[in-house]
Design an enzyme around this catalytic site. Structure first.
Site, mmCIF file in Angstrom:
data_model
loop_
_atom_site.group_PDB
_atom_site.id
_atom_site.type_symbol
_atom_site.label_atom_id
_atom_site.label_comp_id
_atom_site.label_asym_id
_atom_site.label_seq_id
_atom_site.Cartn_x
_atom_site.Cartn_y
_atom_site.Cartn_z
ATOM 1 N N ALA A 1 9.038 -2.801 3.760
ATOM 2 C CA ALA A 1 8.537 -4.183 3.740
ATOM 3 C C ALA A 1 8.273 -4.650 5.162
ATOM 4 O O ALA A 1 9.121 -4.512 6.038
ATOM 5 C CB ALA A 1 9.545 -5.103 3.069
ATOM 6 N N HIS B 1 -6.903 -4.497 22.246
ATOM 7 C CA HIS B 1 -7.204 -3.378 21.326
ATOM 8 C C HIS B 1 -6.788 -2.028 21.918
ATOM 9 O O HIS B 1 -7.379 -1.570 22.905
ATOM 10 C CB HIS B 1 -8.710 -3.391 21.050
ATOM 11 C CG HIS B 1 -9.124 -2.606 19.852
ATOM 12 N ND1 HIS B 1 -10.402 -2.639 19.364
ATOM 13 C CD2 HIS B 1 -8.446 -1.760 19.037
ATOM 14 C CE1 HIS B 1 -10.489 -1.859 18.304
ATOM 15 N NE2 HIS B 1 -9.314 -1.304 18.094
ATOM 16 N N ASP C 1 10.569 -6.641 -3.237
ATOM 17 C CA ASP C 1 9.331 -7.081 -2.591
ATOM 18 C C ASP C 1 9.151 -8.573 -2.798
ATOM 19 O O ASP C 1 9.377 -9.090 -3.891
ATOM 20 C CB ASP C 1 8.134 -6.292 -3.181
ATOM 21 C CG ASP C 1 6.906 -6.374 -2.304
ATOM 22 O OD1 ASP C 1 6.421 -7.491 -2.050
ATOM 23 O OD2 ASP C 1 6.427 -5.311 -1.857
ATOM 24 N N PHE D 1 0.831 -1.217 0.000
ATOM 25 C CA PHE D 1 0.000 0.000 0.000
ATOM 26 C C PHE D 1 0.869 1.272 0.000
ATOM 27 O O PHE D 1 0.955 1.986 -1.015
ATOM 28 C CB PHE D 1 -0.939 -0.079 1.204
ATOM 29 C CG PHE D 1 -1.641 1.188 1.583
ATOM 30 C CD1 PHE D 1 -2.274 1.975 0.625
ATOM 31 C CD2 PHE D 1 -1.704 1.590 2.912
ATOM 32 C CE1 PHE D 1 -2.947 3.150 0.988
ATOM 33 C CE2 PHE D 1 -2.371 2.758 3.285
ATOM 34 C CZ PHE D 1 -2.980 3.544 2.327
ATOM 35 N N LYS E 1 7.521 -4.286 15.325
ATOM 36 C CA LYS E 1 7.993 -3.022 14.747
ATOM 37 C C LYS E 1 8.893 -2.289 15.743
ATOM 38 O O LYS E 1 9.909 -1.707 15.364
ATOM 39 C CB LYS E 1 6.808 -2.122 14.350
ATOM 40 C CG LYS E 1 5.990 -2.607 13.172
ATOM 41 C CD LYS E 1 6.750 -2.651 11.857
ATOM 42 C CE LYS E 1 7.060 -1.293 11.275
ATOM 43 N NZ LYS E 1 7.652 -1.416 9.898
ATOM 44 N N SER F 1 1.928 -6.177 8.187
ATOM 45 C CA SER F 1 1.412 -4.901 8.694
ATOM 46 C C SER F 1 0.033 -4.971 9.364
ATOM 47 O O SER F 1 -0.453 -3.941 9.824
ATOM 48 C CB SER F 1 1.343 -3.895 7.536
ATOM 49 O OG SER F 1 0.357 -4.300 6.600
ATOM 50 N N ASN G 1 -13.673 5.163 15.661
ATOM 51 C CA ASN G 1 -13.990 4.254 14.548
ATOM 52 C C ASN G 1 -15.440 4.403 14.089
ATOM 53 O O ASN G 1 -15.723 4.488 12.895
ATOM 54 C CB ASN G 1 -13.738 2.800 14.950
ATOM 55 C CG ASN G 1 -12.257 2.503 15.110
ATOM 56 O OD1 ASN G 1 -11.410 3.230 14.587
ATOM 57 N ND2 ASN G 1 -11.940 1.448 15.845
ATOM 58 N N THR H 1 5.744 2.692 12.776
ATOM 59 C CA THR H 1 4.355 3.018 13.105
ATOM 60 C C THR H 1 4.254 3.709 14.455
ATOM 61 O O THR H 1 5.111 3.505 15.329
ATOM 62 C CB THR H 1 3.524 1.716 13.130
ATOM 63 O OG1 THR H 1 2.260 1.979 13.736
ATOM 64 C CG2 THR H 1 4.201 0.624 13.948
ATOM 65 N N ASP H 2 3.171 4.453 14.653
ATOM 66 C CA ASP H 2 2.938 5.072 15.967
ATOM 67 C C ASP H 2 2.519 4.026 17.008
ATOM 68 O O ASP H 2 2.514 4.300 18.209
ATOM 69 C CB ASP H 2 1.884 6.187 15.879
ATOM 70 C CG ASP H 2 0.515 5.717 15.407
ATOM 71 O OD1 ASP H 2 0.380 4.544 14.983
ATOM 72 O OD2 ASP H 2 -0.437 6.525 15.462
ATOM 73 N N GLU H 3 2.168 2.809 16.532
ATOM 74 C CA GLU H 3 1.651 1.795 17.465
ATOM 75 C C GLU H 3 2.722 1.339 18.461
ATOM 76 O O GLU H 3 2.396 0.743 19.486
ATOM 77 C CB GLU H 3 1.058 0.614 16.681
ATOM 78 C CG GLU H 3 0.010 1.089 15.691
ATOM 79 C CD GLU H 3 -0.850 0.000 15.052
ATOM 80 O OE1 GLU H 3 -0.943 -1.096 15.612
ATOM 81 O OE2 GLU H 3 -1.430 0.284 13.996
ATOM 82 N N ASP I 1 12.883 -11.905 -0.843
ATOM 83 C CA ASP I 1 12.483 -11.897 0.570
ATOM 84 C C ASP I 1 13.567 -11.155 1.348
ATOM 85 O O ASP I 1 14.748 -11.522 1.265
ATOM 86 C CB ASP I 1 12.377 -13.364 1.032
ATOM 87 C CG ASP I 1 11.875 -13.501 2.449
ATOM 88 O OD1 ASP I 1 11.911 -12.502 3.207
ATOM 89 O OD2 ASP I 1 11.451 -14.613 2.806
ATOM 90 N N THR J 1 9.626 -11.535 9.667
ATOM 91 C CA THR J 1 9.739 -10.496 8.624
ATOM 92 C C THR J 1 10.176 -9.158 9.218
ATOM 93 O O THR J 1 11.108 -8.526 8.717
ATOM 94 C CB THR J 1 8.384 -10.299 7.907
ATOM 95 O OG1 THR J 1 8.039 -11.540 7.293
ATOM 96 C CG2 THR J 1 8.444 -9.205 6.880
ATOM 97 N N TYR K 1 2.230 -7.273 16.386
ATOM 98 C CA TYR K 1 2.664 -6.394 15.288
ATOM 99 C C TYR K 1 3.510 -5.244 15.826
ATOM 100 O O TYR K 1 4.645 -5.023 15.387
ATOM 101 C CB TYR K 1 1.452 -5.843 14.527
ATOM 102 C CG TYR K 1 1.756 -4.643 13.647
ATOM 103 C CD1 TYR K 1 2.620 -4.757 12.561
ATOM 104 C CD2 TYR K 1 1.191 -3.383 13.917
ATOM 105 C CE1 TYR K 1 2.922 -3.648 11.756
ATOM 106 C CE2 TYR K 1 1.487 -2.282 13.115
ATOM 107 C CZ TYR K 1 2.350 -2.416 12.038
ATOM 108 O OH TYR K 1 2.653 -1.322 11.247
#
Ligand code: NAD
Ligand code: TYD
Length: 377
Positions: A83, A317, A34, A12, A187, A86, A282, A134-136, A60, A101, A183
């Site tokens: 890569a 969550h 990719d 994406f 990261k 996600s 959401n 990511t901000d996560e 890979d 990954t 995830y």
């Protein structure tokens, strides 16, 4: 001529970054590395695939020997590393693939860059390893303003365009990492490795942490494209928990512009947070998407609200994500260019006009996966 590897360029965000660089910098050679997992799709790059300054290599990132070979063959000057696995829901089911990954793959890219660049007489001169995160990784923020307020920011984007703030705290670059999902844990680990390569070997690295992206070419397991497609087919819209979780949404081309700016002008070893000053619950975003799809399909606005189906909440969550991207605004002059209303209109239009792209993905294997995801809810 600069040779730049972009990993994950068929995904994406990667496809938007590849498109921007190939078109904007004819004197750069862009090498898109990719593996083409379920999320990689060369149809995302149809418009630039024959450009002379673009090369696609199916590989890979975990395959260290192959990655070393790519560095040698193309005399690589820079890496923009996107890569990754996600999707949070997949990480809950299959954490091993995420560690493999996101952690080992990133390490393999770092080590290949290090072994190649440190042998050069000019060493790190003119080289750059830019890691997209990511901000996560920061974990979840509290909802102290459940109704949402306009925060008193002074920057142009935030004073003029800010949506609501659902709490008084924001993710700043100096916050401690507190990832909750497999995830975000993977990261976070990859971010630490990137910084360790700067601190230990002197590699010129940069890390950015961005909020939720939306826009064309997003794989339809993520909230916005999944819901657009389901509304079109009048399928249920699975809202996790009460739909009260808050995300900060950024149009993907604004992220790609930030990546371009930071790759060229960002300070080595720095971290920049990238976000839209655009917090939405959401359930509110879902209502906007339903109204927009209905209107653009010539249905009565809101007639598909009955598709909203509350399902069991995602495990662990995170309640609220909200980025403070004022450092990036202050130091490099970046700000989001699109109002959310414009961005969502463009996005819904794109998916409705590109139904063949969507149908190609949602028929076959993916359909089975999607049905199995919701079979037990
Ligand atoms: P995506 O899932 O759409 O694309 C990931 C791409 O990486 C795919 O093309 C896939 O084939 C490729 N890939 C996966 N494993 C690979 C491997 N082992 N070797 C080579 N290629 C591999 O992801 P996205 O949403 O475009 O996200 C891109 C990056 O941006 C990720 O690092 C993600 O963590 C980060 N990010 C995403 C968001 C978001 O909202 N989507 C927000 C902030 C940061
Ligand atoms: P998602 O697009 O998966 O991004 P992330 O988990 O990285 O934030 O999800 C965005 C929000 O939407 C998140 O709070 C989970 C929620 N969500 C649903 O309620 N239903 C869904 O089917 C999906 C995919 C997400």
């Amino acid at each position: 001529m600069k040779n730049i590897i972009i990993t994950g360029g068929a995904g994406f965000i990667g496809s938007h970054v590849v498109r921007l660089f190939v078109n904007k910098y004819p004197d750069y050679h862009i090498i898109n590395v990719d593996k083409l997992t379920y999320a990689g799709n060369l149809a995302n790059l149809k418009d630039i695939e024959n450009k002379p300054n673009y090369t696609f290599v199916k590989a890979d990132i975990c395959d260290f020997e192959t990655i070393m070979g790519i560095f040698k063959k193309y005399n690589v000057d820079g890496v923009i590393h996107l890569a990754a696995e996600s999707h949070v829901d997949r990480s809950i089911k299959d954490p091993f693939t995420f560690a493999q990954t996101n952690v080992m793959g990133t390490l393999s890219m770092l080590q290949a860059a290090k072994l190649t660049w440190e042998q050069l007489s000019e060493k790190w001169e003119g080289k750059r390893f830019y890691h997209i995160s990511t901000d996560e990784v920061y974990g979840a923020l509290e909802m102290t303003n459940p109704e949402g307020i306009k925060p008193p920011f002074t920057t142009k984007a935030s004073s003029g365009k800010h949506h609501l703030a659902y709490g008084s705290k924001f993710f700043t670059e100096d916050l401690k990492y507190m990832p909750h999902s497999p995830y975000s844990a993977s990261k976070a680990s990859s971010d630490h490795f990137v910084r360790a390569f700067h601190d230990t070997y002197g590699m010129p690295t940069i890390v950015t942490n961005c909020s939720n992206n939306y826009g064309p070419y997003q794989f339809p397991e993520k909230l916005i494209p999944l819901f657009i497609n389901n509304i079109r087919h009048r399928k249920p819209l699975p809202v996790y928990g009460k739909g009260e979780n808050v995300r900060d949404w950024l149009y993907v081309e604004d992220h790609a512009r930030a990546i371009d700016l930071i790759f060229h002008k960002g300070t080595i070893a720095e971290t920049y947070n990238i976000g839209g000053f655009n917090e939405w619950k959401n359930i509110d975003i879902i209502k906007v998407v339903i109204n927009t799809v209905d209107r653009l399909l010539g249905r009565k606005e809101g007639e598909d609200m009955n598709l909203i189906t509350y399902v069991t909440d995602r495990a662990g969550h995170d309640m609220r994500y909200a980025i403070d991207s004022s450092k990036l605004q202050r130091e490099l002059g970046w700000e989001p260019s699109l109002q959310f209303e414009e961005g969502i209109e463009k996005t819904v239009k794109w998916y409705l006009e590109n139904q063949a792209w969507m149908d190609n993905i949602t028929s076959g294997e993916y359909e089975k996966y999607y049905e199995s995801m919701y079979a037990n809810r």
